[in-house]
Structures are given as structure tokens and as C-alpha cells.
Design a protein around this motif. Structure first.
Motif, PDB file in Angstrom:
ATOM      1  N   VAL A   1       0.820  -1.212   0.000  1.00  0.00           N
ATOM      2  CA  VAL A   1       0.000   0.000   0.000  1.00  0.00           C
ATOM      3  C   VAL A   1       0.856   1.264   0.000  1.00  0.00           C
ATOM      4  O   VAL A   1       0.667   2.160  -0.824  1.00  0.00           O
ATOM      5  CB  VAL A   1      -0.952   0.003   1.213  1.00  0.00           C
ATOM      6  CG1 VAL A   1      -1.765   1.298   1.267  1.00  0.00           C
ATOM      7  CG2 VAL A   1      -1.886  -1.198   1.159  1.00  0.00           C
ATOM      8  N   TRP A   2       1.815   1.365   0.921  1.00  0.00           N
ATOM      9  CA  TRP A   2       2.596   2.598   1.055  1.00  0.00           C
ATOM     10  C   TRP A   2       3.616   2.792  -0.056  1.00  0.00           C
ATOM     11  O   TRP A   2       3.868   3.918  -0.469  1.00  0.00           O
ATOM     12  CB  TRP A   2       3.328   2.606   2.401  1.00  0.00           C
ATOM     13  CG  TRP A   2       2.430   2.791   3.576  1.00  0.00           C
ATOM     14  CD1 TRP A   2       1.096   3.105   3.573  1.00  0.00           C
ATOM     15  CD2 TRP A   2       2.809   2.669   4.960  1.00  0.00           C
ATOM     16  NE1 TRP A   2       0.615   3.172   4.859  1.00  0.00           N
ATOM     17  CE2 TRP A   2       1.644   2.925   5.727  1.00  0.00           C
ATOM     18  CE3 TRP A   2       4.006   2.389   5.598  1.00  0.00           C
ATOM     19  CZ2 TRP A   2       1.664   2.892   7.117  1.00  0.00           C
ATOM     20  CZ3 TRP A   2       4.020   2.352   6.984  1.00  0.00           C
ATOM     21  CH2 TRP A   2       2.863   2.594   7.736  1.00  0.00           C
ATOM     22  N   ASP A   3       4.222   1.700  -0.500  1.00  0.00           N
ATOM     23  CA  ASP A   3       5.346   1.844  -1.433  1.00  0.00           C
ATOM     24  C   ASP A   3       5.489   0.572  -2.249  1.00  0.00           C
ATOM     25  O   ASP A   3       5.409  -0.530  -1.702  1.00  0.00           O
ATOM     26  CB  ASP A   3       6.642   2.107  -0.640  1.00  0.00           C
ATOM     27  CG  ASP A   3       7.860   2.218  -1.545  1.00  0.00           C
ATOM     28  OD1 ASP A   3       7.769   2.906  -2.569  1.00  0.00           O
ATOM     29  OD2 ASP A   3       8.883   1.602  -1.222  1.00  0.00           O
ATOM     30  N   GLU A   4       5.702   0.721  -3.549  1.00  0.00           N
ATOM     31  CA  GLU A   4       5.838  -0.433  -4.432  1.00  0.00           C
ATOM     32  C   GLU A   4       7.239  -0.518  -5.036  1.00  0.00           C
ATOM     33  O   GLU A   4       7.441  -1.151  -6.071  1.00  0.00           O
ATOM     34  CB  GLU A   4       4.788  -0.374  -5.543  1.00  0.00           C
ATOM     35  CG  GLU A   4       3.361  -0.467  -5.036  1.00  0.00           C
ATOM     36  CD  GLU A   4       2.336  -0.549  -6.155  1.00  0.00           C
ATOM     37  OE1 GLU A   4       2.741  -0.734  -7.325  1.00  0.00           O
ATOM     38  OE2 GLU A   4       1.127  -0.416  -5.862  1.00  0.00           O
ATOM     39  N   SER A   5       8.217   0.090  -4.379  1.00  0.00           N
ATOM     40  CA  SER A   5       9.559   0.104  -4.952  1.00  0.00           C
ATOM     41  C   SER A   5      10.248  -1.260  -4.892  1.00  0.00           C
ATOM     42  O   SER A   5      11.136  -1.555  -5.682  1.00  0.00           O
ATOM     43  CB  SER A   5      10.434   1.152  -4.247  1.00  0.00           C
ATOM     44  OG  SER A   5      10.548   0.848  -2.867  1.00  0.00           O
ATOM     45  N   GLU A   6       9.836  -2.100  -3.953  1.00  0.00           N
ATOM     46  CA  GLU A   6      10.405  -3.442  -3.835  1.00  0.00           C
ATOM     47  C   GLU A   6       9.446  -4.440  -4.458  1.00  0.00           C
ATOM     48  O   GLU A   6       8.235  -4.318  -4.311  1.00  0.00           O
ATOM     49  CB  GLU A   6      10.611  -3.789  -2.355  1.00  0.00           C
ATOM     50  CG  GLU A   6      11.488  -4.993  -2.102  1.00  0.00           C
ATOM     51  CD  GLU A   6      12.950  -4.734  -2.456  1.00  0.00           C
ATOM     52  OE1 GLU A   6      13.384  -5.237  -3.507  1.00  0.00           O
ATOM     53  OE2 GLU A   6      13.621  -4.023  -1.688  1.00  0.00           O
ATOM     54  N   THR A   7       9.966  -5.414  -5.190  1.00  0.00           N
ATOM     55  CA  THR A   7       9.071  -6.369  -5.835  1.00  0.00           C
ATOM     56  C   THR A   7       8.482  -7.330  -4.798  1.00  0.00           C
ATOM     57  O   THR A   7       9.160  -7.690  -3.825  1.00  0.00           O
ATOM     58  CB  THR A   7       9.797  -7.196  -6.904  1.00  0.00           C
ATOM     59  OG1 THR A   7      10.738  -8.070  -6.264  1.00  0.00           O
ATOM     60  CG2 THR A   7      10.512  -6.314  -7.906  1.00  0.00           C
ATOM     61  N   PRO A   8       7.231  -7.754  -4.989  1.00  0.00           N
ATOM     62  CA  PRO A   8       6.640  -8.733  -4.081  1.00  0.00           C
ATOM     63  C   PRO A   8       7.481 -10.013  -3.979  1.00  0.00           C
ATOM     64  O   PRO A   8       7.583 -10.598  -2.901  1.00  0.00           O
ATOM     65  CB  PRO A   8       5.272  -9.013  -4.703  1.00  0.00           C
ATOM     66  CG  PRO A   8       4.921  -7.750  -5.410  1.00  0.00           C
ATOM     67  CD  PRO A   8       6.237  -7.259  -5.973  1.00  0.00           C
ATOM     68  N   VAL A   9       8.080 -10.418  -5.088  1.00  0.00           N
ATOM     69  CA  VAL A   9       8.905 -11.634  -5.081  1.00  0.00           C
ATOM     70  C   VAL A   9      10.073 -11.485  -4.115  1.00  0.00           C
ATOM     71  O   VAL A   9      10.379 -12.398  -3.332  1.00  0.00           O
ATOM     72  CB  VAL A   9       9.412 -11.955  -6.504  1.00  0.00           C
ATOM     73  CG1 VAL A   9      10.462 -13.062  -6.475  1.00  0.00           C
ATOM     74  CG2 VAL A   9       8.243 -12.364  -7.401  1.00  0.00           C
ATOM     75  N   GLU A  10      10.740 -10.332  -4.137  1.00  0.00           N
ATOM     76  CA  GLU A  10      11.892 -10.125  -3.263  1.00  0.00           C
ATOM     77  C   GLU A  10      11.477  -9.997  -1.799  1.00  0.00           C
ATOM     78  O   GLU A  10      12.136 -10.544  -0.909  1.00  0.00           O
ATOM     79  CB  GLU A  10      12.675  -8.881  -3.708  1.00  0.00           C
ATOM     80  CG  GLU A  10      13.919  -8.583  -2.892  1.00  0.00           C
ATOM     81  CD  GLU A  10      15.000  -9.665  -2.969  1.00  0.00           C
ATOM     82  OE1 GLU A  10      16.000  -9.539  -2.243  1.00  0.00           O
ATOM     83  OE2 GLU A  10      14.849 -10.640  -3.738  1.00  0.00           O
ATOM     84  N   VAL A  11      10.386  -9.287  -1.549  1.00  0.00           N
ATOM     85  CA  VAL A  11       9.894  -9.169  -0.170  1.00  0.00           C
ATOM     86  C   VAL A  11       9.537 -10.550   0.376  1.00  0.00           C
ATOM     87  O   VAL A  11       9.912 -10.907   1.500  1.00  0.00           O
ATOM     88  CB  VAL A  11       8.661  -8.233  -0.105  1.00  0.00           C
ATOM     89  CG1 VAL A  11       8.058  -8.243   1.295  1.00  0.00           C
ATOM     90  CG2 VAL A  11       9.046  -6.813  -0.499  1.00  0.00           C
ATOM     91  N   ALA A  12       8.837 -11.339  -0.427  1.00  0.00           N
ATOM     92  CA  ALA A  12       8.451 -12.681   0.004  1.00  0.00           C
ATOM     93  C   ALA A  12       9.678 -13.566   0.212  1.00  0.00           C
ATOM     94  O   ALA A  12       9.720 -14.369   1.148  1.00  0.00           O
ATOM     95  CB  ALA A  12       7.505 -13.311  -1.011  1.00  0.00           C
ATOM     96  N   ARG A  13      10.703 -13.415  -0.624  1.00  0.00           N
ATOM     97  CA  ARG A  13      11.924 -14.224  -0.483  1.00  0.00           C
ATOM     98  C   ARG A  13      12.623 -13.916   0.839  1.00  0.00           C
ATOM     99  O   ARG A  13      13.007 -14.831   1.577  1.00  0.00           O
ATOM    100  CB  ARG A  13      12.883 -13.951  -1.648  1.00  0.00           C
ATOM    101  CG  ARG A  13      14.144 -14.818  -1.611  1.00  0.00           C
ATOM    102  CD  ARG A  13      15.230 -14.285  -2.516  1.00  0.00           C
ATOM    103  NE  ARG A  13      15.764 -13.003  -2.057  1.00  0.00           N
ATOM    104  CZ  ARG A  13      16.605 -12.873  -1.036  1.00  0.00           C
ATOM    105  NH1 ARG A  13      17.005 -13.920  -0.339  1.00  0.00           N
ATOM    106  NH2 ARG A  13      17.053 -11.671  -0.683  1.00  0.00           N
ATOM    107  N   ILE A  14      12.774 -12.624   1.151  1.00  0.00           N
ATOM    108  CA  ILE A  14      13.467 -12.234   2.387  1.00  0.00           C
ATOM    109  C   ILE A  14      12.683 -12.707   3.608  1.00  0.00           C
ATOM    110  O   ILE A  14      13.243 -13.282   4.553  1.00  0.00           O
ATOM    111  CB  ILE A  14      13.666 -10.702   2.430  1.00  0.00           C
ATOM    112  CG1 ILE A  14      14.649 -10.272   1.336  1.00  0.00           C
ATOM    113  CG2 ILE A  14      14.158 -10.251   3.801  1.00  0.00           C
ATOM    114  CD1 ILE A  14      14.715  -8.774   1.130  1.00  0.00           C
ATOM    115  N   ALA A  15      11.369 -12.462   3.604  1.00  0.00           N
ATOM    116  CA  ALA A  15      10.542 -12.864   4.746  1.00  0.00           C
ATOM    117  C   ALA A  15      10.536 -14.376   4.909  1.00  0.00           C
ATOM    118  O   ALA A  15      10.607 -14.897   6.025  1.00  0.00           O
ATOM    119  CB  ALA A  15       9.116 -12.347   4.567  1.00  0.00           C
TER     120      ALA A  15
END
Length: 202
Positions: free
Chosen positions: A178-192
Motif C-alpha cells: 500500500v505505502w510503497d511499491e519500490s520493492e518487488t513482491p517476489v523479493e519481499v516474500a523471499r526475504i521474509a
């Protein structure tokens, strides 16, 4: 007289046309409340967005509160239906949690209004607010315990683990959906998911 949904006080449609009208009202309510909030949003604004008569609204919902309650339940179901199949198709539970977060981030980006609506539910309808999170945690708990039985995750899984995973997903969705889309969902999901699988110990 139409049957009522006991969770929302909404009247269930009996025909395909009625279902389309009710769906249009719920979608319009999401846009109205997402843009204006519950208190500033109005039934007339919802019917205008839905392109239907005021009478059509009252065929399915008695009040603004009733459509809001139905909307919270509906949005929870939309998330479940979007995320669920991808979780089910994953080869193991760690992969399933990655797919769950990834698909939730995608959903949040496409439906940013969900956060405003769910957050307002805390003050508009506490029961709907709690139900949204408690039913989500129940699904997570059940799939984690099933995975524990299969030997895919640790065997001391409890509801606390489920709340922790949901909390992580909710706030990652807020930050990167919602706040920011600068990071790809794939990368966020990978790190988490890496943190979920291995922790943060060195």
C-alpha cells in the motif's frame, strides 16, 4: 422474504441477476469506503458507483452498517480465495508460506482499500474486525499443524506461530503493498520466507 446471512445481516440473492447486483454494491462500497471512510461514505454514493437504484441497495442491505459488515466478510473471503489455491499448490509448507505472502502482496497492491476498510472495522464493528483476523489465524494454524504432522515444520507449532506469521504478512502488505511499491513482491516474500525458515540468528 430473503434469507439473511447470520454474520452480516445481509439478504442473500436468489437469482444470478441478484447476485450480480449485490456484487456490484459490494464493489462500490469498497470504493466508497476505501476513498471516503465509513463515516463520510454514504449509501447514495455506493448506489451511484454501483449504477443501481436506492431500492436495490435496500433489497440486500438494511443499513450502511450492514453493507460495511458484509464488505469486511467479503474482503476476507476474497483474500482467502486469491491466496488459498497458491498455498495449496506449493510443494511444502515453507514454500506455501512464501506463496501466501507473495500472493497477499499482489492482492494488497490491487486492492489498497482493504487496509482502510479493515482498520476502520475496529471502530465500526469490533466483531467483524476480530473475526477477520481470527478466521485468518485459524486457517494458518490448521495448515501449520498439518505441515507439522507431515514433518515439514517444527512439531511444537501453536497458535502463537500463526499470529506471528499473519502479523508479519499484514505489515509487509501495508509497507510494500500500500505505502510503497519500490520493492518487488517476489523479493519481499523471499526475504521474509528466508527469515521464517532460518530465523535471524547468525
Amino acid at each position: 422474504m430473503k434469507a439473511e446471512d447470520p454474520q452480516t445481516d445481509a439478504k442473500a440473492p436468489r437469482t444470478a441477476r441478484g447476485e450480480r447486483t449485490r456484487r456490484a454494491i459490494l464493489d462500490a462500497a469498497a470504493a466508497e469506503f476505501g476513498e471516503k471512510g465509513f463515516h463520510e461514505g454514504s449509501i447514495s454514493g455506493i448506489t451511484r458507483r454501483a449504477g443501481c437504484a436506492l431500492g436495490s441497495f435496500y433489497t440486500y442491505f438494511d443499513t450502511k452498517d450492514a453493507v460495511f459488515r458484509a464488505l469486511v466478510t467479503d474482503m476476507s473471503a476474497q483474500v482467502r480465495d486469491y491466496v488459498g489455491p497458491r498455498i495449496a499448490a506449493a510443494p511444502d509448507q515453507i514454500s506455501a508460506e512464501r506463496e501466501g505472502l507473495l500472493s497477499f502482496l499482489e492482492f494488497a497492491r490491487a486492492h489498497k482499500e482493504i487496509y482502510r476498510i479493515i482498520d476502520e472495522a475496529e471502530f465500526v464493528d469490533q466483531a467483524a474486525y476480530r473475526s477477520h483476523y481470527e478466521t485468518t489465524v485459524d486457517r494458518i494454524t490448521r495448515r501449520l499443524r498439518a505441515a507439522a504432522d507431515r514433518g515439514e515444520v517444527r512439531d511444537d507449532i501453536t497458535e502463537v506461530h500463526a499470529w506471528a506469521i499473519m502479523g508479519m504478512n499484514v505489515f509487509l502488505g501495508l509497507r510494500y503493498g500500500v505505502w510503497d511499491e519500490s520493492e518487488t513482491p517476489v523479493e519481499v516474500a523471499r526475504i521474509a520466507n528466508d527469515m521464517l525458515a532460518r530465523g535471524i540468528a547468525p
